[in-house]
Design a protein around this motif. Structure first.
Motif, mmCIF file in Angstrom:
data_model
loop_
_atom_site.group_PDB
_atom_site.id
_atom_site.type_symbol
_atom_site.label_atom_id
_atom_site.label_comp_id
_atom_site.label_asym_id
_atom_site.label_seq_id
_atom_site.Cartn_x
_atom_site.Cartn_y
_atom_site.Cartn_z
ATOM 1 N N GLU A 115 0.826 -1.193 0.000
ATOM 2 C CA GLU A 115 0.000 0.000 0.000
ATOM 3 C C GLU A 115 0.872 1.261 0.000
ATOM 4 N N GLU A 116 0.346 2.368 -0.545
ATOM 5 C CA GLU A 116 1.094 3.623 -0.596
ATOM 6 C C GLU A 116 1.276 4.170 0.818
ATOM 7 N N ARG A 117 2.472 4.631 1.103
ATOM 8 C CA ARG A 117 2.777 5.142 2.442
ATOM 9 C C ARG A 117 2.303 6.583 2.559
ATOM 10 N N VAL A 118 1.612 6.876 3.638
ATOM 11 C CA VAL A 118 1.123 8.227 3.918
ATOM 12 C C VAL A 118 1.894 8.773 5.118
ATOM 13 N N VAL A 119 2.528 9.929 4.934
ATOM 14 C CA VAL A 119 3.377 10.519 5.962
ATOM 15 C C VAL A 119 2.636 11.697 6.616
ATOM 16 N N SER A 120 2.670 11.712 7.938
ATOM 17 C CA SER A 120 2.085 12.851 8.651
ATOM 18 C C SER A 120 3.027 14.058 8.543
ATOM 19 N N ALA A 121 2.459 15.226 8.318
ATOM 20 C CA ALA A 121 3.275 16.447 8.164
ATOM 21 C C ALA A 121 2.542 17.626 8.777
ATOM 22 N N ASN A 122 3.280 18.425 9.533
ATOM 23 C CA ASN A 122 2.719 19.658 10.091
ATOM 24 C C ASN A 122 2.593 20.687 8.977
ATOM 25 N N VAL A 123 1.415 21.233 8.819
ATOM 26 C CA VAL A 123 1.163 22.209 7.759
ATOM 27 C C VAL A 123 0.606 23.491 8.372
ATOM 28 N N ILE A 124 0.837 24.595 7.685
ATOM 29 C CA ILE A 124 0.284 25.888 8.081
ATOM 30 C C ILE A 124 -0.303 26.556 6.845
ATOM 31 N N ARG A 125 -1.267 27.414 7.067
ATOM 32 C CA ARG A 125 -1.906 28.130 5.962
ATOM 33 C C ARG A 125 -1.146 29.431 5.701
ATOM 34 N N VAL A 126 -0.914 29.722 4.447
ATOM 35 C CA VAL A 126 -0.185 30.939 4.057
ATOM 36 C C VAL A 126 -1.169 32.096 4.035
ATOM 37 N N GLU A 127 -0.936 33.066 4.907
ATOM 38 C CA GLU A 127 -1.776 34.257 4.982
ATOM 39 C C GLU A 127 -0.891 35.496 4.889
ATOM 40 N N THR A 128 -1.358 36.489 4.176
ATOM 41 C CA THR A 128 -0.585 37.719 3.974
ATOM 42 C C THR A 128 -1.059 38.812 4.910
ATOM 43 N N GLY A 129 -0.211 39.802 5.093
ATOM 44 C CA GLY A 129 -0.542 40.943 5.948
ATOM 45 C C GLY A 129 0.584 41.957 5.932
ATOM 46 N N ARG A 130 0.507 42.865 6.868
ATOM 47 C CA ARG A 130 1.510 43.928 7.017
ATOM 48 C C ARG A 130 2.481 43.513 8.120
ATOM 49 N N ILE A 131 3.744 43.371 7.771
ATOM 50 C CA ILE A 131 4.766 42.900 8.714
ATOM 51 C C ILE A 131 5.881 43.931 8.784
ATOM 52 N N VAL A 132 6.336 44.204 9.996
ATOM 53 C CA VAL A 132 7.471 45.111 10.223
ATOM 54 C C VAL A 132 8.720 44.254 10.464
ATOM 55 N N PRO A 133 9.628 44.182 9.492
ATOM 56 C CA PRO A 133 10.858 43.398 9.710
ATOM 57 C C PRO A 133 11.727 44.026 10.785
ATOM 58 N N VAL A 134 12.468 43.207 11.469
ATOM 59 C CA VAL A 134 13.350 43.659 12.539
ATOM 60 C C VAL A 134 14.771 43.192 12.231
ATOM 61 N N THR A 135 15.703 44.150 12.206
ATOM 62 C CA THR A 135 17.124 43.845 12.010
ATOM 63 C C THR A 135 17.800 43.767 13.373
ATOM 64 N N THR A 136 18.496 42.683 13.615
ATOM 65 C CA THR A 136 19.180 42.482 14.890
ATOM 66 C C THR A 136 20.675 42.690 14.713
ATOM 67 N N ALA A 137 21.244 43.479 15.604
ATOM 68 C CA ALA A 137 22.684 43.749 15.591
ATOM 69 C C ALA A 137 23.164 43.828 17.040
ATOM 70 N N TYR A 138 24.450 44.038 17.196
ATOM 71 C CA TYR A 138 25.059 44.147 18.525
ATOM 72 C C TYR A 138 25.923 45.407 18.561
ATOM 73 N N GLY A 139 25.783 46.153 19.652
ATOM 74 C CA GLY A 139 26.505 47.415 19.748
ATOM 75 C C GLY A 139 26.937 47.715 21.162
ATOM 76 N N GLU A 140 27.545 48.876 21.303
ATOM 77 C CA GLU A 140 28.101 49.311 22.586
ATOM 78 C C GLU A 140 27.489 50.656 22.961
ATOM 79 N N LEU A 141 27.121 50.794 24.228
ATOM 80 C CA LEU A 141 26.562 52.042 24.715
ATOM 81 C C LEU A 141 27.672 53.060 24.940
ATOM 82 N N ARG A 142 27.352 54.332 24.611
ATOM 83 C CA ARG A 142 28.292 55.419 24.811
ATOM 84 C C ARG A 142 27.564 56.583 25.460
ATOM 85 N N ALA A 143 28.304 57.364 26.234
ATOM 86 C CA ALA A 143 27.736 58.551 26.880
ATOM 87 C C ALA A 143 27.799 59.726 25.914
ATOM 88 N N VAL A 144 26.662 60.409 25.767
ATOM 89 C CA VAL A 144 26.625 61.578 24.893
ATOM 90 C C VAL A 144 27.266 62.781 25.575
#
Length: 484
Positions: free
Chosen positions: A46-75
């Motif tokens: 018989e044909e093998r059926v594999v269980s798979a986690n699926v999600i529905r693709v939905e669009t919207g407004r997303i704010v990307p976030v850039t992650t970096a590393y820095g050093e604090l300085r006194a103004v």
């Protein structure tokens, strides 16, 4: 004839007996072969059926976030230096490493005796210069009056000469009188020239007195500045750093560094971005946008956080190794100090009509596995816009509303039939099956009759089948082998 009939009957019975014996031998041989082969003939796979986690693709407004590393300085930073040398006469109790100081607070006071003496001498020199200026002014006034008198004398002498010439022209005078008058006029002109010279000298004396007065004023101002430099104050509220070991009565040299005052409430973070990340944070004119910034310092037990905005970028890319150095001004930053190494999260301009997928759903080539109507998988290419940790922002295109595999694995590929497992939906396999006693007995009998199964696996399956709720996947697998 009777003998012939009996002979034929005997032959017939012998043939039937031999046929029956041959059939029995065939059955026995077949059974032995089946026994040797390990069981009944295999059914079509018989044909093998594999269980798979699926999600529905939905669009919207997303704010990307850039992650970096820095050093604090006194103004705001104030370096405390001793403008003049001297003996320490007074030291603030707050003059210590890390101590908080108020704006205008006296931190250190030097012995002002020498500075006060120099100030008094400069004040006396100023008074003397003022007196010299007044004397030069009076001399100038007298010189001007003397010049006016000389000019009047010359005018009278000129009239007398003209009168003598008129008298001589009428024949009543003498040449000696005319000569005497002309000689007197020449003497008056000589006196006028001397008065003018005296006036010039008086004016020069006034100018010299003004210069002397200016020098005296500068000297007094310098002396007062030196006297003021004997007191070192905090120009703004902050905390002391790098405080030197000075004590009351000790000696400090001119221009000696005594410490620094840092304003912990005015901080900025300096961090590096790649050229691609920097390009996403500039507007159409190439100017850096004031994007929101979140700063986080991870400590044991709690995280210190602050918010701010981008303010400027470095003038050169060389210091960033080809990228860009960016500075962000922070708002209130309680607990943070200059020199802290922090995580910086920069909110980029928002993206419209995009989808957020797990990073495990997209391969290195930017493809996802979409579920078809027949519950089979097909590979679909998507445009990857951002990769952020374990999430990916993509332009889904025609995938909007369809289901994709959330976690790719070597078992999954194009054309494979899957059993979708949706988040938040309890599947039958997860819920389990409540068996009737007859169904349970049939399943246990099928497991016990399978001689090819290891004893440990058989015992484990029988133990699962005797539970009140049995996983539906286990039941389906056993029944598939049973053919039912």
């Amino acid at each position: 004839m009777r003998f012939f009939g009996r002979a034929m009957g005997g032959l017939f019975l012998a043939a039937v007996t031999l046929a029956i014996l041959a059939l029995a031998v065939g059955v026995v041989v077949g059974a032995l072969r089946e026994r040797m082969a390990g069981g009944p003939a295999a059914r079509p796979a018989e044909e093998r059926v594999v269980s798979a986690n699926v999600i529905r693709v939905e669009t919207g407004r997303i704010v990307p976030v850039t992650t970096a590393y820095g050093e604090l300085r006194a103004v705001r930073t104030l370096e405390l230096r001793a403008p003049v040398g001297g003996r320490v006469a007074e030291l603030s109790p707050n003059f210590a490493e890390g101590a908080a100081v108020a704006e205008g607070e006296v931190l250190l006071r030097l012995d002002p005796a020498e500075a006060m003496a120099a100030r008094d001498l400069a004040a006396a020199a100023l008074a003397e210069a003022e007196a010299g200026g007044r004397e030069a002014g009076r001399a100038l006034t007298l010189a001007r009056e003397d010049l006016a008198q000389a000019e009047a004398q010359l005018a009278l002498r000129a009239q007398a000469v003209q009168r003598q010439r008129d008298i001589a022209a009428r024949g009543a005078g003498s040449a000696a009188a005319v000569e005497t008058a002309e000689l007197a006029e020449a003497q008056a002109e000589q006196a006028l020239l001397g008065s003018r010279s005296a006036l010039a000298q008086a004016e020069a004396a006034v100018d010299q007195a003004a210069i002397t007065l200016t020098r005296a004023q500068i000297g007094l101002g310098e002396a007062e500045r030196v006297l003021g430099d004997t007191v070192i104050r905090a120009e703004f509220a902050g905390r002391l750093e790098g405080v030197s070991s000075v004590v009351t009565g000790g000696k400090v040299n001119a221009n000696e560094v005594l410490g620094r005052v840092i304003d912990p409430a005015a901080l900025e973070v300096r961090f590096r971005l790649s050229t691609a990340q920097y390009a996403r944070l500039v507007d159409a004119r190439g100017a850096l946008v004031a994007a929101p910034v979140a700063v986080r310092l991870e400590v044991v037990g709690a995280d210190l956080a602050a918010e701010g905005r981008l303010v400027r970028a470095g003038a050169s890319g060389a210091e960033a190794g080809g990228g860009r150095v960016v500075f962000a001004m922070l708002d209130a930053a309680p607990g943070l100090r200059p020199g802290d190494f922090v995580t910086v999260e920069v909110a980029e301009p928002a993206l419209e009509a995009v989808a957020d997928l797990p990073a495990t759903a997209v391969d290195a080539a930017g493809r996802v596995l979409a579920v078809t109507e027949e519950a089979r998988l097909e590979e679909v290419a998507v445009e990857v816009l951002r990769r952020q940790g374990d999430r990916v922002i993509v332009a889904p295109g025609a995938l909007v509303g369809r289901e994709v595999v959330a976690e790719r694995s070597p078992l999954l590929g194009a054309g494979i039939k899957v059993r979708p497992v949706r988040p938040g939906v309890e599947t039958e396999a997860a819920a389990g099956v409540v068996l009737t006693e007859a169904r349970r007995a049939a399943l246990i009998a099928a497991v016990e009759g399978n001689d090819r199964m290891p004893e440990e696996a058989r015992a484990r399956l029988i133990e699962q089948l005797r539970q009140d709720v049995v996983p539906a996947e286990v039941v389906a697998r056993i029944e598939a082998r049973m053919g039912g």
